[in-house]
Each structure stands twice: as C-alpha cells, then as structure tokens.
Design a protein around this motif. Structure first.
Motif, short mmCIF file in Angstrom:
data_model
loop_
_atom_site.label_atom_id
_atom_site.label_comp_id
_atom_site.label_asym_id
_atom_site.label_seq_id
_atom_site.Cartn_x
_atom_site.Cartn_y
_atom_site.Cartn_z
N SER A 81 0.64 -1.02 -0.06
CA SER A 81 0.09 0.13 -0.22
C SER A 81 1.05 1.10 -0.12
O SER A 81 2.22 1.06 0.15
N GLN A 82 0.30 2.36 -0.36
CA GLN A 82 0.98 3.75 -0.06
C GLN A 82 1.68 3.81 1.01
O GLN A 82 2.99 4.25 0.89
N GLU B 116 2.79 1.75 3.20
CA GLU B 116 3.79 0.67 3.33
C GLU B 116 5.16 1.11 2.58
O GLU B 116 6.17 1.22 2.94
#
Length: 481
Positions: free
Chosen positions: A403-404, A406
């Motif tokens: 995800s962004q 992460e």
C-alpha cells in the motif's frame, strides 16, 4: 551578501541625497531668479526717475546717452518711451525709435502705472530674457516708460554650476559611503564566509580551517565559537563511529560463528522433539548475522567518501540477472531483462551490484511460483540541453505489492511489512537508498501495473563533466547528513 549590504547602504544614502539636494537646487534656482528680477526692477525704477527728471527739464536729447551708459553698466538692453508709448531711444534696435509700442502688454501696463516683470523668449536674440517695464512719473502722471531686458544665460550658468557642485558633492558622499559600507560589509561577511568554508569542510568529514572567534560582530563571534565546539564534537562522534564500524566486524563475527558451531554440535545429541527448536534457533542466528552485516555495511557506507564512477548499467544488470536466474529457477520464477543495454551511469564502485542484489532478493522472496521478475532499463530525457538524461532501472515483481503507507515506510531501518516472513532484516531497502543517494541518484517504490511492486532506481547518465560536479556536490551533502 557583501553586495546586498553595500547596495542597501548606497540606496539609502542616494535617497537621502536626492531628498536634500533636489529641493535645495530648485529653491536656489528660484531664489536666484527672484533676486535677479528684484535687482533689475530696482535699477529700472531708478533709471525711470532720472529719465522723468530729464524730460521735465527738456533734456530729452540726453536720454540715448543715459540709456546707453546704463545698458553698458548692467549688461541690459534699454528702451525708453514717452507717455504715449512712442519709443524715444533703444540701445539695440535703433529702427524702433519713433514707433508706438503702446499696444504691447508690458508697455500698456506701465502706462497705467503698473510695473511688469516677466520672462519670455526673445526671437531676435534666440534665448530667454527677463523683461522689466516700469513707469516713470509722480502721482498719477506717467511721463515715460523704461523697459530693460536682461539675458538669462549668466543666471542659468550659475544655476547649472550649482547643480554640478551638488552632483559632485553627492558623488563624493556616495564614494565615501561606499568605502565605509564596503568595510562594514566585509567585517560582517568575512566571518560568515569563514563559517561557510568550515561548514563545507565539516561536510567532507574534517575541519582544517576552523572559523576565528575574534573577528566580526559579537553575535558572529559567539556563533563561530559555538560552531567550532559543535564541529569538534561531531568529529569526535564520527571518529568513534568509524572506529566502531572497523572493529565491530571483527568483534561480532567471531562470537556469532562460535555460537553457530556450538548449536550445530548439539544436533546429534538432541531428541527428535527438540530438532524444530534447534532449526528455529539457527534461523534466528542466521538472521542476526545478516542484520549485523547489514548494519556494518551501512555504517561503512555512511562514513566513506567514495567518488562515483562511470558504470555500464546494462552489463551489470545482465550479469546479476544471470547469477540470480539459478535461485529463481529453484522457486519456479523467471527473470526477464529488457530495455536499453548500452547505458553508462554514475555510481560508486560496487553500488549497482548491491542495489540489484537487494532488490532481486526482495522480489524473489514475494514472487509466487509461475511468475516472473522483470529488470527493465530505459533513458529518460531531462529539461535543458546541457543536463544529461536520467537512466531508470525498474525491478518489477508480480507479488502482493504494498500500500502507499507501506511503500513510504519501506525505507526505514528494521521496518518490515506486517505480512512479511521472518527471514528479512529490514535493512535491504535502506541500504539500496543509501547506495543510490551516494551515487547521486534516488530510489522509489511504485505500484506495478500487474499488481506487484515496481522498484525504480534513477541514476544520472555519465554524459559530461558538468554532471560530475553535480554528483560531487550531492556526495558532500550526503556526507553532511
């Protein structure tokens, strides 16, 4: 900084000089014209009284000589007319004698016992002149009219001379202010320049010329002393860190190797039920060894000042892909190389190999069987003809992706994704970023179109000496961090 301080002083002084000298020059010009007009009017009135007296005694023939003498003494043109406005004498235009000038405004005004003073252009002389026309008479009777005309060229020359003197004085003041301002600016900027040089030296890891703490304003002296103390402490900390990085590798490898041997020696003597615990302990020990090696590698990288060199990106990619292909085959994962091949980039020695190894290791760890890892290289042009293009290396997997948030945290040391396995140390991506930055480039994580992760490494192409200077500046900035 010296130029800005000097310009501010000169601008302020120029404004003050203009505010003082321009009004003074205008006031002087007006006062000189007023004084000259008043003197001319007084002289004309005196002459008119004498002419009136001559005319009362029937000595009209004396008027030309009287007017000529007055004109020579005052440098003016004299015209005398009788009570009807008929010209009796004119020291310049003798052909005007016997002409009637009563229709002219100044003569008409004087015949009504009202003096007239004005400045006008004289077509015959081709210059500005001062006209002073006064009546000659007692009471309400005007016996004659006297007109005197003065050239204004001498007055204008005096005014122009005054303006030149004011300009010279202003220039002299500006020159003096420039010298004083330059000396003041230098006294301020010299300590700042010394601090700048010391900061650049600190960025390279050592200070050979510390700033003097006895020059400049008190504030800069205190700043120089505080900077020197801070720099000295930083140098000691850096030296201690470098000493730790050089010694820890020897001090930590031996105990870890000894511990691994002791654990492996326990294997024949353990019960089968304890074999799983031994394997987990050996795995954790291997992970600890890799973590120590990663920390030492990061410490050595941060403390080094290696200059980037031109490296063949395509050759390094092909070489690392061939080596990792065997490991990928064991997991039924393919390695595909695509894109440009003849691309040379700036990189510190060995950086590209470590970057590709870490990215391939991470990609292989998350790639499911039957997928492929793509290594693509391409050249991206930059704005400006003098700026070399940028080479991009894409390492694309077909794993679960991130995800962004992460992807943003992936470069933090020891951070790992929540669903990641326990074999990683959390130091691979931080080392990749450090190596890329040390080479004058950058690395980012982006979402791949296939749903996996696209690790993009951007490096400047080795195309000119100008970029070498840019990379050196980036290297210095990294050393400062």
């Amino acid at each position: 900084m010296t130029r800005r301080i000097l310009l501010s002083h000169l601008s302020l002084m120029l404004f003050v000089l203009l505010a003082l000298e321009v009004p003074f020059g205008i006031l002087y010009a007006r006062s000189e014209l007023s004084r000259f007009s008043h003197t001319a009017q007084q002289g004309a009135m005196t002459l008119a009284e004498v002419c009136e007296d001559k005319m009362e005694h029937g000595l009209t023939s004396d008027l030309p000589e009287l007017a000529r003498a007055y004109g020579q003494r005052t440098g003016s043109r004299v015209l005398v007319a009788d009570r009807r406005g008929t010209v009796l004498t004119d020291t310049v235009a003798h052909d005007l004698v016997a002409e009637n000038l009563s229709a002219e405004p100044d003569i008409s005004s004087a015949l009504r016992d009202r003096p007239a003073v004005s400045t006008r252009s004289d077509p015959s002389a081709g210059r500005d002149v001062l006209f002073v026309t006064v009546p000659g008479g007692s009471g309400d009777t005007v016996a004659c009219v006297v007109r005197t005309m003065y050239r204004l060229d001498p007055l204008k020359e005096r005014v122009h001379t005054t303006w030149l003197v004011l300009g010279a004085v202003g220039l002299a003041v500006l020159a003096a202010v420039s010298l004083i301002g330059f000396a003041l600016a230098r006294s301020i900027t010299r300590p700042v320049q010394a601090l700048e040089r010391a900061t650049a030296q600190l960025a390279e890891g050592r200070i050979s010329d510390p700033p003097a703490a006895d020059h400049g304003p008190p504030e800069l002296r205190r700043l120089a002393a505080s900077f020197t103390r801070t720099a000295t402490r930083l140098q000691r900390l850096l030296q201690a860190q470098q000493a730790f990085a050089s010694e820890a590798s020897h001090q930590l490898k031996t105990p870890l190797t000894s511990l691994r041997l002791r654990l492996e020696n326990f294997e024949p003597h353990l019960a089968p039920c304890a074999q799983d615990s031994l394997d987990k302990a050996l795995g954790e020990l291997e992970r600890l060894s890799r973590m120590v090696q990663g920390l030492l590698a990061l410490a050595r990288l941060e403390n080094s000042a290696i200059r980037p060199e031109a490296v063949d990106l395509g050759a390094v990619v092909a070489d690392r892909a061939a080596i990792w292909a065997a490991f990928a085959d064991d997991q039924h994962v393919g390695v595909i190389v695509s894109g440009a091949t003849a691309v040379r980039v700036w990189a510190v020695p060995g950086a590209l190999e470590q970057i590709i190894d870490n990215l391939l290791s991470n990609a292989l760890r998350v790639s499911p069987p039957g997928t492929a890892i793509t290594l693509a290289t391409l050249t991206v042009p930059t704005e400006g003809s003098r700026t070399p293009p940028v080479a991009e290396l894409h390492v694309i997997d077909q794993g679960p992706g991130m995800s962004q948030p992460e992807r943003h945290r992936a470069f933090d040391r020891f951070w790992r994704a929540p669903d990641a396995d326990h074999d990683g140390t959390g130091l691979g991506l931080p080392m990749v970023r450090q190596l890329a930055c040390a080479s004058g480039g950058a690395v980012t994580l982006e979402a791949a179109p296939s749903g996996g992760l696209d690790a993009v490494v951007r490096l400047r192409c080795a195309a000119s000496h100008t970029h070498r200077e840019h990379v050196d500046g980036t290297q210095k900035a990294l050393s400062a961090r």
